[in-house]
Design a protein around this motif. Sequence first.
Motif, PDB file in Angstrom:
ATOM      1  N   VAL A   1      79.629 -65.116 -13.518  1.00  0.00           N
ATOM      2  CA  VAL A   1      79.723 -64.887 -12.078  1.00  0.00           C
ATOM      3  C   VAL A   1      78.329 -64.860 -11.453  1.00  0.00           C
ATOM      4  O   VAL A   1      78.090 -65.475 -10.401  1.00  0.00           O
ATOM      5  N   LYS A   2      77.410 -64.177 -12.091  1.00  0.00           N
ATOM      6  CA  LYS A   2      76.041 -64.077 -11.563  1.00  0.00           C
ATOM      7  C   LYS A   2      75.348 -65.440 -11.546  1.00  0.00           C
ATOM      8  O   LYS A   2      74.664 -65.789 -10.582  1.00  0.00           O
ATOM      9  N   ALA A   3      75.525 -66.202 -12.615  1.00  0.00           N
ATOM     10  CA  ALA A   3      74.882 -67.516 -12.691  1.00  0.00           C
ATOM     11  C   ALA A   3      75.433 -68.470 -11.643  1.00  0.00           C
ATOM     12  O   ALA A   3      74.673 -69.197 -10.982  1.00  0.00           O
ATOM     13  N   TYR A   4      76.735 -68.482 -11.456  1.00  0.00           N
ATOM     14  CA  TYR A   4      77.327 -69.349 -10.446  1.00  0.00           C
ATOM     15  C   TYR A   4      76.872 -68.941  -9.044  1.00  0.00           C
ATOM     16  O   TYR A   4      76.572 -69.793  -8.205  1.00  0.00           O
ATOM     17  N   ALA A   5      76.814 -67.643  -8.795  1.00  0.00           N
ATOM     18  CA  ALA A   5      76.335 -67.176  -7.482  1.00  0.00           C
ATOM     19  C   ALA A   5      74.897 -67.623  -7.249  1.00  0.00           C
ATOM     20  O   ALA A   5      74.531 -68.037  -6.138  1.00  0.00           O
ATOM     21  N   ALA A   6      74.069 -67.556  -8.285  1.00  0.00           N
ATOM     22  CA  ALA A   6      72.671 -67.987  -8.169  1.00  0.00           C
ATOM     23  C   ALA A   6      72.565 -69.474  -7.865  1.00  0.00           C
ATOM     24  O   ALA A   6      71.576 -69.930  -7.281  1.00  0.00           O
ATOM     25  N   HIS A   7      73.590 -70.238  -8.251  1.00  0.00           N
ATOM     26  CA  HIS A   7      73.623 -71.680  -7.977  1.00  0.00           C
ATOM     27  C   HIS A   7      74.413 -71.998  -6.703  1.00  0.00           C
ATOM     28  O   HIS A   7      74.785 -73.151  -6.475  1.00  0.00           O
ATOM     29  N   GLY A   8      74.684 -70.988  -5.900  1.00  0.00           N
ATOM     30  CA  GLY A   8      75.332 -71.220  -4.613  1.00  0.00           C
ATOM     31  C   GLY A   8      76.833 -71.333  -4.656  1.00  0.00           C
ATOM     32  O   GLY A   8      77.441 -71.853  -3.710  1.00  0.00           O
ATOM     33  N   VAL A   9      77.458 -70.831  -5.733  1.00  0.00           N
ATOM     34  CA  VAL A   9      78.909 -70.925  -5.881  1.00  0.00           C
ATOM     35  C   VAL A   9      79.463 -69.532  -6.193  1.00  0.00           C
ATOM     36  O   VAL A   9      79.543 -69.143  -7.366  1.00  0.00           O
ATOM     37  N   PRO A  10      79.857 -68.762  -5.196  1.00  0.00           N
ATOM     38  CA  PRO A  10      80.451 -67.455  -5.461  1.00  0.00           C
ATOM     39  C   PRO A  10      81.794 -67.601  -6.176  1.00  0.00           C
ATOM     40  O   PRO A  10      82.574 -68.510  -5.877  1.00  0.00           O
ATOM     41  N   VAL A  11      82.034 -66.706  -7.126  1.00  0.00           N
ATOM     42  CA  VAL A  11      83.312 -66.679  -7.850  1.00  0.00           C
ATOM     43  C   VAL A  11      84.098 -65.477  -7.338  1.00  0.00           C
ATOM     44  O   VAL A  11      83.668 -64.336  -7.485  1.00  0.00           O
ATOM     45  N   ASP A  12      85.238 -65.741  -6.746  1.00  0.00           N
ATOM     46  CA  ASP A  12      86.011 -64.693  -6.079  1.00  0.00           C
ATOM     47  C   ASP A  12      86.944 -63.948  -7.022  1.00  0.00           C
ATOM     48  O   ASP A  12      87.243 -62.773  -6.800  1.00  0.00           O
ATOM     49  N   TYR A  13      87.411 -64.635  -8.075  1.00  0.00           N
ATOM     50  CA  TYR A  13      88.374 -64.048  -9.008  1.00  0.00           C
ATOM     51  C   TYR A  13      88.015 -64.464 -10.432  1.00  0.00           C
ATOM     52  O   TYR A  13      87.379 -65.503 -10.661  1.00  0.00           O
ATOM     53  N   LEU A  14      88.426 -63.658 -11.390  1.00  0.00           N
ATOM     54  CA  LEU A  14      88.337 -63.988 -12.804  1.00  0.00           C
ATOM     55  C   LEU A  14      89.670 -63.710 -13.473  1.00  0.00           C
ATOM     56  O   LEU A  14      90.350 -62.740 -13.132  1.00  0.00           O
ATOM     57  N   THR A  15      90.067 -64.555 -14.406  1.00  0.00           N
ATOM     58  CA  THR A  15      91.048 -64.161 -15.402  1.00  0.00           C
ATOM     59  C   THR A  15      90.303 -64.150 -16.736  1.00  0.00           C
ATOM     60  O   THR A  15      89.258 -64.791 -16.877  1.00  0.00           O
ATOM     61  N   VAL A  16      90.811 -63.425 -17.724  1.00  0.00           N
ATOM     62  CA  VAL A  16      90.036 -63.248 -18.949  1.00  0.00           C
ATOM     63  C   VAL A  16      90.479 -64.159 -20.087  1.00  0.00           C
ATOM     64  O   VAL A  16      89.794 -64.258 -21.102  1.00  0.00           O
ATOM     65  N   GLN A  17      91.626 -64.860 -19.915  1.00  0.00           N
ATOM     66  CA  GLN A  17      92.072 -65.787 -20.948  1.00  0.00           C
ATOM     67  C   GLN A  17      93.158 -66.695 -20.390  1.00  0.00           C
ATOM     68  O   GLN A  17      94.177 -66.232 -19.907  1.00  0.00           O
ATOM     69  N   ASN A  18      92.931 -67.989 -20.452  1.00  0.00           N
ATOM     70  CA  ASN A  18      93.969 -68.946 -20.098  1.00  0.00           C
ATOM     71  C   ASN A  18      95.099 -68.890 -21.122  1.00  0.00           C
ATOM     72  O   ASN A  18      94.870 -68.923 -22.333  1.00  0.00           O
ATOM     73  N   GLU A  19      96.316 -68.775 -20.644  1.00  0.00           N
ATOM     74  CA  GLU A  19      97.526 -68.839 -21.463  1.00  0.00           C
ATOM     75  C   GLU A  19      97.405 -68.006 -22.747  1.00  0.00           C
ATOM     76  O   GLU A  19      97.414 -68.538 -23.865  1.00  0.00           O
ATOM     77  N   PRO A  20      97.315 -66.690 -22.595  1.00  0.00           N
ATOM     78  CA  PRO A  20      97.045 -65.823 -23.751  1.00  0.00           C
ATOM     79  C   PRO A  20      98.179 -65.731 -24.763  1.00  0.00           C
ATOM     80  O   PRO A  20      97.972 -65.206 -25.862  1.00  0.00           O
ATOM     81  N   GLN A  21      99.365 -66.218 -24.435  1.00  0.00           N
ATOM     82  CA  GLN A  21     100.480 -66.143 -25.380  1.00  0.00           C
ATOM     83  C   GLN A  21     100.630 -67.407 -26.221  1.00  0.00           C
ATOM     84  O   GLN A  21     101.539 -67.501 -27.043  1.00  0.00           O
ATOM     85  N   ALA A  22      99.741 -68.378 -26.030  1.00  0.00           N
ATOM     86  CA  ALA A  22      99.883 -69.657 -26.724  1.00  0.00           C
ATOM     87  C   ALA A  22      99.177 -69.636 -28.063  1.00  0.00           C
ATOM     88  O   ALA A  22      97.959 -69.472 -28.145  1.00  0.00           O
ATOM     89  N   LEU A  23      99.929 -69.799 -29.135  1.00  0.00           N
ATOM     90  CA  LEU A  23      99.379 -69.963 -30.482  1.00  0.00           C
ATOM     91  C   LEU A  23      99.260 -71.456 -30.801  1.00  0.00           C
ATOM     92  O   LEU A  23      99.751 -72.315 -30.058  1.00  0.00           O
ATOM     93  N   ASN A  24      98.613 -71.743 -31.912  1.00  0.00           N
ATOM     94  CA  ASN A  24      98.579 -73.103 -32.471  1.00  0.00           C
ATOM     95  C   ASN A  24      97.938 -74.115 -31.534  1.00  0.00           C
ATOM     96  O   ASN A  24      98.414 -75.241 -31.394  1.00  0.00           O
TER      97      ASN A  24
END
Length: 502
Positions: free
Chosen positions: A231-254
């Motif tokens: 988030v800090k790095a993107y903001a420093a490059h002029g791109v604020p990050v408004d939201y985060l999720t911590v894992q895409n599709e956390p129930q997907a195995l394999n």
Amino acid sequence: MRTRPRSRALTLAAALLATAGLAATGVSAAAAPGRAEAHGPSAPRQVEAWTSGAKGQTGATTERLSAAPVSPGAPQGGTTVRVDPHVKYQTMTGFGASITDSSAQVLYGIPKDRRDTVMKNLFDPATGDGTSFLRQPIGASDFVKGPDYSLDDVPAGQTDYGMKHFSVAHDEKQILPLLRQAKRLDPELKIVGTPWSPPAWMKTGGSMIDGKLIDSPAVYRAYAAYLVDFVKAYAAHGVPVDYLTVQNEPQALNRNNYPGSDMSFEQEAKVVDALGPALKKAGLRTKILGYDHNWSEHPNDIKAHEAVGEDPEVDYPYDLLASDAAKWLDGTAYHCYAGDASAMTALRASFPGKDIYETECEGGTITTGLDSVNNWAKTVVYWNIALDENHNPHQGGCGTCNGTVTVDSKTGAVTYNSQYYALGHFARFVRPGAVHIGASATRSDATDSPVQTSAFVNTDGSTAVVAHNTSTTAAEPVTVVAGGRGFTATLAAGATATYSWR
């Protein structure tokens, strides 16, 4: 009220907007060329009407937004859409897609002047689609050309708890410049960042492909620091990050050929418990969204968990919001690949203080968008914003995914796909901050209406109604009534229309 879309060569080739007076229901009108005006002491409102997706006699679909005629008048049979601004639902955040590695690569494969035109058509709210929300992978997803990567890679067997090797240099080449350009074109643009996997050194198995986050307080703190640094790095490059999720599709195995991690709700709660305070300490206002997976657990994921003796956690979003980590969560993110959109309404009923977001729907249609909005989603997000004609580049994962636009790898020709127009029906006319309001569709003969609809009031006071004729064989007469006034139109088989007025 913002300027509405005008004609442009590559995308719409549409005529100037057709308008009509929104006259008091039942009052006659005198027609003028291109406009219908009601007479009387109250000045009529003008209605802009745009339509796409009509099925022709040959079965072909018209895939572009075109001006459509409407007329003042009372219901004349067919469907009546009644708009009620007094019934208020969620406030909208935005509509959009993702500038993946692959999207950035194909866009950088065409000359700058052509790329600038495509970006304007995608993001400019005055002359283009007005895309207002982007979901950005943190590190590699399945849509990347080349090896998997994170933003903190170290040699096998090494660790980097101090984030000394953290870098967004990979994104500086193409992704960040495109994001800055998108933000210039639409300053209201919001961004959610999502990792497909933590760095390999944080995981069991030491790979970004499959495996789990190591269950260690030190690793949870390191992963939180990793996301904060993003988030800090993107903001420093002029791109604020408004939201985060911590894992895409956390129930997907394999996930055997592209980055992914199986993350139980207990582990996700531990990550969120570390991330929330870390964001706060860094003075960042980035909000955290939980889950980021399907409306219900995919049957294949259930079988995969059961096969290794694990609980499938079919109530994952409920369990997460019932945990202590919920205090750090703004809401829940959903995907469209399994289950039904009504799952979002059910979750909100149990946790009314937490918002709902739809954050990925490859192959999404106008129906997907309407289903999501009508079940409390504040966002409607498709997937890649651009790919080539062979659904590339991609590394594993989906081999048939389409972009919002297709860039021909040989000629550089740009095709605007149905997803572009589905997105446009919302994003052009429903701006961030708009409130989803009541709208019902009923048929004069008491049969089920084929029309699916949503209505919105923008912050400038304008109203937008999106209506889709789910019948692929018959046109449907439609009357839209709001505040005692009404207008009529014909919605062709399979067509979608957006009606907008002040």
